[in-house]
Design an enzyme around this catalytic site. Structure first.
Site, PDB file in Angstrom:
ATOM      1  N   ILE A 150      -7.134 -23.564  -5.739  1.00 37.57           N
ATOM      2  CA  ILE A 150      -8.335 -23.835  -4.943  1.00 37.57           C
ATOM      3  C   ILE A 150      -8.260 -23.067  -3.627  1.00 37.57           C
ATOM      4  O   ILE A 150      -9.276 -22.541  -3.143  1.00 37.57           O
ATOM      5  CB  ILE A 150      -8.500 -25.342  -4.686  1.00 37.57           C
ATOM      6  CG1 ILE A 150      -8.667 -26.086  -6.004  1.00 37.57           C
ATOM      7  CG2 ILE A 150      -9.715 -25.606  -3.795  1.00 37.57           C
ATOM      8  CD1 ILE A 150      -8.776 -27.591  -5.860  1.00 37.57           C
ATOM      9  N   VAL A 223     -10.527 -31.785   2.028  1.00 38.64           N
ATOM     10  CA  VAL A 223     -11.102 -31.822   0.686  1.00 38.64           C
ATOM     11  C   VAL A 223      -9.998 -32.096  -0.330  1.00 38.64           C
ATOM     12  O   VAL A 223     -10.101 -31.726  -1.497  1.00 38.64           O
ATOM     13  CB  VAL A 223     -11.849 -30.509   0.346  1.00 38.64           C
ATOM     14  CG1 VAL A 223     -13.154 -30.412   1.101  1.00 38.64           C
ATOM     15  CG2 VAL A 223     -10.979 -29.282   0.639  1.00 38.64           C
ATOM     16  N   ARG A 225      -6.987 -35.322  -0.358  1.00 41.21           N
ATOM     17  CA  ARG A 225      -6.906 -36.758  -0.552  1.00 41.21           C
ATOM     18  C   ARG A 225      -6.896 -37.435   0.815  1.00 41.21           C
ATOM     19  O   ARG A 225      -6.279 -36.934   1.764  1.00 41.21           O
ATOM     20  CB  ARG A 225      -5.634 -37.140  -1.326  1.00 41.21           C
ATOM     21  CG  ARG A 225      -5.675 -36.763  -2.797  1.00 41.21           C
ATOM     22  CD  ARG A 225      -6.675 -37.621  -3.561  1.00 41.21           C
ATOM     23  NE  ARG A 225      -6.681 -37.345  -4.996  1.00 41.21           N
ATOM     24  CZ  ARG A 225      -7.492 -36.509  -5.597  1.00 41.21           C
ATOM     25  NH1 ARG A 225      -8.358 -35.802  -4.876  1.00 41.21           N
ATOM     26  NH2 ARG A 225      -7.456 -36.357  -6.910  1.00 41.21           N
ATOM     27  N   ASP A 248     -14.336 -34.885   3.108  1.00 44.53           N
ATOM     28  CA  ASP A 248     -14.859 -35.217   1.783  1.00 44.53           C
ATOM     29  C   ASP A 248     -14.144 -36.452   1.248  1.00 44.53           C
ATOM     30  O   ASP A 248     -14.647 -37.113   0.336  1.00 44.53           O
ATOM     31  CB  ASP A 248     -14.674 -34.041   0.830  1.00 44.53           C
ATOM     32  CG  ASP A 248     -15.245 -34.323  -0.555  1.00 44.53           C
ATOM     33  OD1 ASP A 248     -16.428 -34.717  -0.634  1.00 44.53           O
ATOM     34  OD2 ASP A 248     -14.515 -34.169  -1.554  1.00 44.53           O
ATOM     35  N   GLU A 253     -10.809 -45.537   0.935  1.00 46.96           N
ATOM     36  CA  GLU A 253     -11.913 -44.967   0.163  1.00 46.96           C
ATOM     37  C   GLU A 253     -12.224 -45.866  -1.023  1.00 46.96           C
ATOM     38  O   GLU A 253     -11.279 -46.260  -1.721  1.00 46.96           O
ATOM     39  CB  GLU A 253     -11.536 -43.567  -0.324  1.00 46.96           C
ATOM     40  CG  GLU A 253     -12.675 -42.808  -0.948  1.00 46.96           C
ATOM     41  CD  GLU A 253     -12.302 -41.391  -1.360  1.00 46.96           C
ATOM     42  OE1 GLU A 253     -12.493 -41.079  -2.555  1.00 46.96           O
ATOM     43  OE2 GLU A 253     -11.820 -40.636  -0.511  1.00 46.96           O
ATOM     44  N   HIS A 272     -16.825 -37.942  -1.061  1.00 44.42           N
ATOM     45  CA  HIS A 272     -15.947 -37.480  -2.149  1.00 44.42           C
ATOM     46  C   HIS A 272     -16.749 -36.820  -3.270  1.00 44.42           C
ATOM     47  O   HIS A 272     -16.796 -37.306  -4.406  1.00 44.42           O
ATOM     48  CB  HIS A 272     -15.117 -38.634  -2.709  1.00 44.42           C
ATOM     49  CG  HIS A 272     -13.870 -38.168  -3.402  1.00 44.42           C
ATOM     50  ND1 HIS A 272     -12.740 -38.944  -3.525  1.00 44.42           N
ATOM     51  CD2 HIS A 272     -13.560 -36.985  -4.003  1.00 44.42           C
ATOM     52  CE1 HIS A 272     -11.801 -38.282  -4.165  1.00 44.42           C
ATOM     53  NE2 HIS A 272     -12.275 -37.078  -4.472  1.00 44.42           N
TER      54      HIS A 272
END
Length: 310
Positions: A150, A223, A225, A248, A253, A272
């Protein structure tokens, strides 16, 4: 391996999703439906995209299970619950494009103050003037922390923005700094993009000391965890106005109503959605079909992150 292997997939239209079921497989689906009548035959299991705790419960009822193929890059919530001998594969590569696009979007939205524009639009207000110029990504330094597939996709997308890239990963390699050099690298960064997996080593990595090393005005983009960031430490820095954040993912969460992050200054929160784009479905279908074909042919699976290689 038996002549016909039962694969349990999350798509009702699995045949069309995969472009045809590979030879050697019986395929059943479970999205909104009943489980297969023969749970004891399931060898290959693909959980739903956001399966969560359901995955842990399901795998306990699959005595013949050999492979779990996730649709997510993250796997830390599933691995501890698999029986010995079960191979776990993640979806490395599937979310590269979507997550990298979102990271760029969060940077630009924060730098160009797009949330303010949206709020003004909701109020039907056209400001006569602004008291300061927006930031530009041009001429800035972006530190990518967790430089894997990524990170590579993100760098490709940042190439045209005329910014400098610092690459950091757990282990050094050509052009990539080891994570041990972070204390010297953080003060150089205008933007830090977090892409590391959640491990014992990375939980709480972005703590008060990490944030204190950033220059004034730095932007932290998560982006990865939520648990990688110490939320209390981040809130303390946001309150001073010294740094900004675009998230994000959060810890906790989902972020509950009334949590101070919602109303903290200088933060943009996205719920997310890193992998949730039209780029996801065709890529994950190609991965699952390729893995089924490999399994049927006795060829090594890719993206193995736990259990025995197959």
């Amino acid at each position: 391996m038996a002549d016909q292997v039962l694969a349990w997939l999350p798509w009702k239209d699995a045949d069309s999703t995969l472009g045809g079921v590979p030879a050697g497989f019986d395929v059943e689906w479970y999205a909104g439906g009943e489980p297969p009548a023969s749970l004891d035959r399931v060898e290959f299991y693909v959980p739903s995209y956001m399966g969560g705790s359901d995955v842990v419960e399901i795998v306990r009822d699959l005595p013949a299970l050999k492979v779990v193929q996730l649709q997510t890059a993250g796997f830390e919530n599933v691995l501890p619950h698999l029986a010995e001998g079960v191979t776990l594969c993640n979806a490395r590569g599937v979310h590269d494009a979507s997550t990298a696009e979102l990271a760029v979007g969060l940077i630009l939205a924060s730098y160009r103050r797009l949330p303010r524009a949206v709020r003004n639009q909701d109020r039907q207000v056209w400001p006569a003037s602004y008291d300061e110029m927006d930031d530009s990504l041009a001429d800035r330094t972006v530190l990518i922390l967790g430089y894997g597939s990524i990170g590579e996709a993100l760098e490709r997308r940042l190439t045209g923005f005329e910014c400098e890239i610092i690459r950091v990963a757990r282990r050094p390699r050509d052009g990539v700094h080891p994570i041990t050099e972070l204390p010297e690298l953080l003060p150089l960064a205008d933007v830090v993009v977090l892409l590391t997996p959640a491990t014992d080593e990375t939980r709480g990595l972005v703590d008060a000391g990490f944030l204190a090393r950033l220059k004034d005005g730095a932007l932290v983009v998560n982006v990865a965890r939520g648990v990688i960031v110490d939320t209390d430490a981040l809130l303390a820095e946001l309150a001073t106005g010294r740094i900004r954040a675009a998230l994000d993912v959060t810890d906790p969460e989902p972020l509950p109503a009334g949590h101070p992050l919602w109303s903290a200054p200088n933060v943009l929160i996205n719920p997310h959605r890193g992998g949730a784009s039209t780029a996801f479905a065709p890529r994950v279908a190609r991965l699952v079909r390729a893995q089924l074909e490999r399994y049927a042919a006795g060829e090594p699976l890719i993206n193995v992150v736990g259990g025995p290689p197959r």
